[in-house]
Design a protein around this motif. Structure first.
Motif, mmCIF file in Angstrom:
data_model
loop_
_atom_site.group_PDB
_atom_site.id
_atom_site.type_symbol
_atom_site.label_atom_id
_atom_site.label_comp_id
_atom_site.label_asym_id
_atom_site.label_seq_id
_atom_site.Cartn_x
_atom_site.Cartn_y
_atom_site.Cartn_z
ATOM 1 N N ALA A 1 1.500 35.343 29.420
ATOM 2 C CA ALA A 1 1.829 36.192 28.268
ATOM 3 C C ALA A 1 0.612 37.019 27.856
ATOM 4 O O ALA A 1 -0.537 36.601 28.016
ATOM 5 C CB ALA A 1 2.286 35.322 27.100
ATOM 6 N N LYS A 2 0.877 38.212 27.332
ATOM 7 C CA LYS A 2 -0.196 39.072 26.875
ATOM 8 C C LYS A 2 -0.706 38.595 25.510
ATOM 9 O O LYS A 2 0.074 38.400 24.585
ATOM 10 C CB LYS A 2 0.299 40.516 26.763
ATOM 11 C CG LYS A 2 0.606 41.162 28.113
ATOM 12 C CD LYS A 2 1.009 42.626 27.934
ATOM 13 C CE LYS A 2 1.280 43.275 29.283
ATOM 14 N NZ LYS A 2 1.688 44.699 29.129
ATOM 15 N N MET A 3 -1.998 38.404 25.418
ATOM 16 C CA MET A 3 -2.594 37.942 24.175
ATOM 17 C C MET A 3 -2.911 39.145 23.278
ATOM 18 O O MET A 3 -3.305 40.208 23.760
ATOM 19 C CB MET A 3 -3.880 37.158 24.465
ATOM 20 C CG MET A 3 -3.662 35.934 25.336
ATOM 21 S SD MET A 3 -2.614 34.703 24.560
ATOM 22 C CE MET A 3 -3.699 34.162 23.236
ATOM 23 N N PRO A 4 -2.734 38.986 21.988
ATOM 24 C CA PRO A 4 -3.077 40.094 21.066
ATOM 25 C C PRO A 4 -4.584 40.339 21.059
ATOM 26 O O PRO A 4 -5.378 39.413 21.265
ATOM 27 C CB PRO A 4 -2.585 39.584 19.713
ATOM 28 C CG PRO A 4 -2.570 38.103 19.837
ATOM 29 C CD PRO A 4 -2.215 37.815 21.271
ATOM 30 N N LYS A 5 -4.969 41.593 20.839
ATOM 31 C CA LYS A 5 -6.383 41.935 20.831
ATOM 32 C C LYS A 5 -7.091 41.424 19.571
ATOM 33 O O LYS A 5 -8.308 41.242 19.559
ATOM 34 C CB LYS A 5 -6.543 43.442 20.953
ATOM 35 C CG LYS A 5 -6.083 43.986 22.302
ATOM 36 C CD LYS A 5 -6.303 45.489 22.398
ATOM 37 C CE LYS A 5 -5.856 46.013 23.765
ATOM 38 N NZ LYS A 5 -6.059 47.482 23.883
ATOM 39 N N SER A 6 -6.313 41.218 18.512
ATOM 40 C CA SER A 6 -6.909 40.710 17.271
ATOM 41 C C SER A 6 -5.842 39.945 16.491
ATOM 42 O O SER A 6 -4.655 40.008 16.805
ATOM 43 C CB SER A 6 -7.463 41.869 16.429
ATOM 44 O OG SER A 6 -6.415 42.759 16.069
ATOM 45 N N GLY A 7 -6.269 39.223 15.483
ATOM 46 C CA GLY A 7 -5.335 38.464 14.676
ATOM 47 C C GLY A 7 -5.105 37.060 15.222
ATOM 48 O O GLY A 7 -5.850 36.569 16.074
ATOM 49 N N LEU A 8 -4.064 36.409 14.731
ATOM 50 C CA LEU A 8 -3.766 35.038 15.121
ATOM 51 C C LEU A 8 -2.797 34.996 16.300
ATOM 52 O O LEU A 8 -1.973 35.876 16.462
ATOM 53 C CB LEU A 8 -3.159 34.280 13.941
ATOM 54 C CG LEU A 8 -4.012 34.181 12.672
ATOM 55 C CD1 LEU A 8 -3.242 33.455 11.576
ATOM 56 C CD2 LEU A 8 -5.330 33.487 12.962
ATOM 57 N N SER A 9 -2.913 33.970 17.109
ATOM 58 C CA SER A 9 -1.963 33.732 18.194
ATOM 59 C C SER A 9 -1.675 32.241 18.265
ATOM 60 O O SER A 9 -2.490 31.421 17.820
ATOM 61 C CB SER A 9 -2.514 34.225 19.538
ATOM 62 O OG SER A 9 -3.634 33.453 19.939
ATOM 63 N N LEU A 10 -0.553 31.911 18.805
ATOM 64 C CA LEU A 10 -0.116 30.518 18.867
ATOM 65 C C LEU A 10 0.078 30.101 20.318
ATOM 66 O O LEU A 10 0.675 30.833 21.108
ATOM 67 C CB LEU A 10 1.216 30.356 18.108
ATOM 68 C CG LEU A 10 1.753 28.939 17.926
ATOM 69 C CD1 LEU A 10 0.822 28.122 17.035
ATOM 70 C CD2 LEU A 10 3.156 28.997 17.321
ATOM 71 N N GLU A 11 -0.458 28.954 20.683
ATOM 72 C CA GLU A 11 -0.289 28.460 22.049
ATOM 73 C C GLU A 11 -0.038 26.961 22.026
ATOM 74 O O GLU A 11 -0.369 26.275 21.060
ATOM 75 C CB GLU A 11 -1.505 28.785 22.909
ATOM 76 C CG GLU A 11 -2.790 28.116 22.456
ATOM 77 C CD GLU A 11 -3.986 28.485 23.315
ATOM 78 O OE1 GLU A 11 -4.944 27.690 23.355
ATOM 79 O OE2 GLU A 11 -3.963 29.565 23.950
ATOM 80 N N PHE A 12 0.573 26.478 23.097
ATOM 81 C CA PHE A 12 0.865 25.053 23.229
ATOM 82 C C PHE A 12 -0.396 24.293 23.626
ATOM 83 O O PHE A 12 -1.217 24.786 24.409
ATOM 84 C CB PHE A 12 1.934 24.809 24.295
ATOM 85 C CG PHE A 12 3.283 25.349 23.947
ATOM 86 C CD1 PHE A 12 4.142 24.642 23.115
ATOM 87 C CD2 PHE A 12 3.724 26.564 24.458
ATOM 88 C CE1 PHE A 12 5.390 25.131 22.796
ATOM 89 C CE2 PHE A 12 4.975 27.063 24.148
ATOM 90 C CZ PHE A 12 5.812 26.349 23.306
ATOM 91 N N GLN A 13 -0.542 23.079 23.090
ATOM 92 C CA GLN A 13 -1.566 22.179 23.595
ATOM 93 C C GLN A 13 -0.992 21.430 24.786
ATOM 94 O O GLN A 13 0.127 20.930 24.735
ATOM 95 C CB GLN A 13 -2.004 21.190 22.520
ATOM 96 C CG GLN A 13 -2.800 21.827 21.396
ATOM 97 C CD GLN A 13 -3.498 20.792 20.532
ATOM 98 O OE1 GLN A 13 -3.733 19.668 20.972
ATOM 99 N NE2 GLN A 13 -3.828 21.178 19.316
ATOM 100 N N MET A 14 -1.757 21.370 25.864
ATOM 101 C CA MET A 14 -1.252 20.769 27.097
ATOM 102 C C MET A 14 -2.323 19.936 27.781
ATOM 103 O O MET A 14 -3.522 20.153 27.583
ATOM 104 C CB MET A 14 -0.770 21.860 28.069
ATOM 105 C CG MET A 14 0.454 22.617 27.585
ATOM 106 S SD MET A 14 1.064 23.779 28.818
ATOM 107 C CE MET A 14 2.600 24.274 28.023
ATOM 108 N N LYS A 15 -1.882 18.996 28.578
ATOM 109 C CA LYS A 15 -2.791 18.199 29.402
ATOM 110 C C LYS A 15 -3.423 19.096 30.465
ATOM 111 O O LYS A 15 -2.816 20.042 30.949
ATOM 112 C CB LYS A 15 -2.031 17.064 30.097
ATOM 113 C CG LYS A 15 -1.691 15.895 29.197
ATOM 114 C CD LYS A 15 -2.888 14.951 29.081
ATOM 115 C CE LYS A 15 -2.506 13.661 28.380
ATOM 116 N NZ LYS A 15 -3.635 12.723 28.316
#
Length: 581
Positions: free
Chosen positions: A266-280
């Motif tokens: 997925a494309k990450m935003p250049k600024s601000g908040l983003s949400l991602e899963f925590q994974m092993k």
């Protein structure tokens, strides 16, 4: 907004599968609304969010009556999701149908035998499956305890009076295995031409519609076991089950597809908040695959109804879980993220759809090879079915004019949607049949079979490699009896396991089969009663004693049809004498 998630807590505990349901409102629900889509699961009625490669292509594509590979997969998978597998203790087909139809319209059903009588039932919609599952109960037993894992593998019991004799009559069982070789020889002997013999063999051996439906249903049932861990996963068949060259009774190869899970790359935003899963995390992709298959193998072994003899073969070049699925009778191999194998399946499917002679010749050569133990179901130094299929494709590319295009030609016809690179390997080729223009070749199946044996009787295996990407021989890049370049992983030799002895047997059998086809007493029908017709033509080639006794016959009747073949036979004799001395 309401969020609903269903997942399995299956750490180191030996407890049965349990579900945890969460419901909530407010900002947390808004944040996790996508997670709700990911984790929502209902057995037999879930809609897989991951569409991936199958949906990136036009699934409705149909050119001249030929559906694309991904359109066929999508159709079969949809059928499987609307289907259930039922063990039938009631032998009354009418009574069974009446009982099942209470839950909705039945689109298709059929019966078969495997450790009892089973029925595959496809409903018109998934709601009918859900309705049926709501009526099912967990069996009670005073002697054993049940693992409370619910699936679409069910049993219909006949409670009360037994079925009457009249009710039992008329039930048709669909064959799930091919007929024995001796029955096939009798069937072929009654045909009037070698072309008819080859077509009959293909019709008898190829997978039926019912068998294909059963294979996809087993994959769908296995996905129900895996989905609590990976709700967006799919379990797909590959190899002979889908490439058009599968023989009734062949193994079921499957792979757990995790690549199309939402959120990858997925494309990450250049600024601000983003949400991602925590994974092993793991050290390598291979380690991840081994870990996943280890857990899935344990679940199949402990919770999978009808799955027996589970083996976790995790240190192989391609880690896998092997087991037998008793209700279907299939021997199953499950791998993970085996995308190159799926592209190989798609390529073979495309070749088989381009010209009906392709499949017919492959089935014939495979049957001939198995009759003389050139191939084997046991791993070893034998030529594999895949290698043999590629050899047939290469031969057809070498015809004048060619019957099928090379892989490079198919790549040059590919559009942007066909672009595919897997682990650095270029797996691109056209999927639109309308873009492929074939040359006119009118050779009969009889001619092609004859020419196949002649082609490989004289092929210079000692120095040349078989390459369907180029469609021409190339110098062998490594020392070994037989070199067939992998169509996609170009550094690999798909026939590296074959030793000199087995290759020598293959060449000798090609020469002997060619000689047989040239003899007037074996190349034309011998007449007689149709029910007890004497073997001739292709039927003669499948008689192992006939081939084995050829050398003594040749000594008594040294009259080959051509001087070239006579020279070949004399050369074999000289080589044999030199080896003995």
């Amino acid at each position: 907004m309401r969020c609903s998630a269903s997942f399995v807590a299956a750490m180191a505990s030996s407890l049965a599968v349990c579900r945890l349901h969460m419901r909530g409102r407010g900002s947390l629900a808004k944040c996790l609304r996508k997670v709700d889509t990911f984790l929502h699961r209902s057995i037999g009625t879930n809609v897989v969010a991951a569409e991936g490669e199958a949906l990136r292509k036009d699934e409705t594509e149909e050119t001249n009556g030929r559906k694309s590979f991904y359109a066929v997969l999508a159709e079969r998978q949809e059928q499987a999701e609307r289907s259930v597998l039922i063990s039938c203790q009631s032998r009354s087909e009418k009574k069974f149908l009446k009982f099942i139809s209470k839950h909705g319209d039945v689109k298709k059903y059929f019966f078969y035998e495997s450790y009892g009588v089973y029925a595959v039932v496809e409903f018109a919609n998934r709601e009918s499956v859900a309705s049926l599952l709501e009526e099912a109960v967990i069996p009670n037993s005073s002697h054993e305890s049940s693992v409370p894992f619910k699936s679409r593998l069910l049993t219909v019991r006949n409670i009360g009076s037994a079925d009457s004799t009249s009710q039992q009559s008329g039930q048709q069982y669909q064959p799930q295995t091919s007929i024995p070789i001796n029955e096939l020889i009798k069937k072929l002997s009654r045909e009037k031409s070698i072309d008819q013999q080859i077509n009959t063999l293909t019709d008898v051996y190829q997978l039926t519609d019912e068998n294909s439906r059963l294979r996809f249903l087993v994959c769908s049932l296995l996905k129900d076991v895996v989905a609590p861990y990976f709700p967006e996963c799919t379990v797909k068949p590959f190899g002979s089950s889908v490439n058009g060259f599968g023989k009734l009774g062949c193994d079921l190869d499957m792979f757990l597809d995790l690549d199309d899970i939402s959120g990858r790359n997925a494309k990450m935003p250049k600024s601000g908040l983003s949400l991602e899963f925590q994974m092993k995390r793991a050290n390598s992709e291979r380690a991840v695959t081994q870990s996943i298959l280890s857990v899935i193998g344990g679940c199949v072994d402990q919770f999978g109804p009808g799955c027996v003899g589970v083996q976790k073969i995790l240190n192989a070049r391609c880690p896998l879980v092997r087991f037998a699925h008793q209700p279907s009778g299939f021997q199953c191999d499950l791998t993970a993220n085996n995308r190159v194998a799926m592209k190989s399946s798609e390529l073979l499917y495309l070749y088989g759809e381009l010209d009906p002679r392709v499949r017919s010749l492959v089935f014939t050569v495979r049957c001939w090879a198995r009759a003389h133990s050139v191939t084997s179901s046991i791993p070893g130094a034998w030529i594999t079915n895949f290698s043999l299929t590629v050899m047939v494709l290469f031969f057809l590319q070498k015809r004048s004019p060619p019957i099928i295009p090379t892989l490079d030609q198919l790549r040059d016809l590919a559009g942007p949607a066909d672009k595919c690179v897997i682990e650095g390997n270029d797996c691109t080729f056209v999927s639109d049949f309308s873009k492929i223009q074939l040359q006119t070749n009118t050779e009969t199946l009889e001619q092609l079979l004859y020419e196949f044996f002649e082609f490989y009787s004289t092929f210079t295996f000692s120095t040349m490699s078989i390459n369907i990407r180029k469609g021409k021989e190339q110098n062998k890049p490594e020392v070994g009896p037989l070199h067939i370049q992998n169509p996609f992983e170009l550094s690999l030799n798909i026939s590296k396991n074959v030793n000199a002895t087995q290759l020598g047997r293959f060449v000798a059998l090609c020469q002997e089969s060619l000689w047989l086809l040239q003899q007037s007493d074996t190349s034309i029908p011998r007449g007689g009663d149709e029910k007890v017709a004497s073997p001739w033509g292709l039927a003669t080639l499948l008689l192992a004693p006939q081939i084995a006794g050829l050398k003594s016959q040749k000594k008594r009747r040294p009259e080959p049809a051509s001087e070239r073949l006579k020279t070949l036979l004399e050369s074999l004799t000289i080589n044999s004498q030199q080896k003995k001395s």
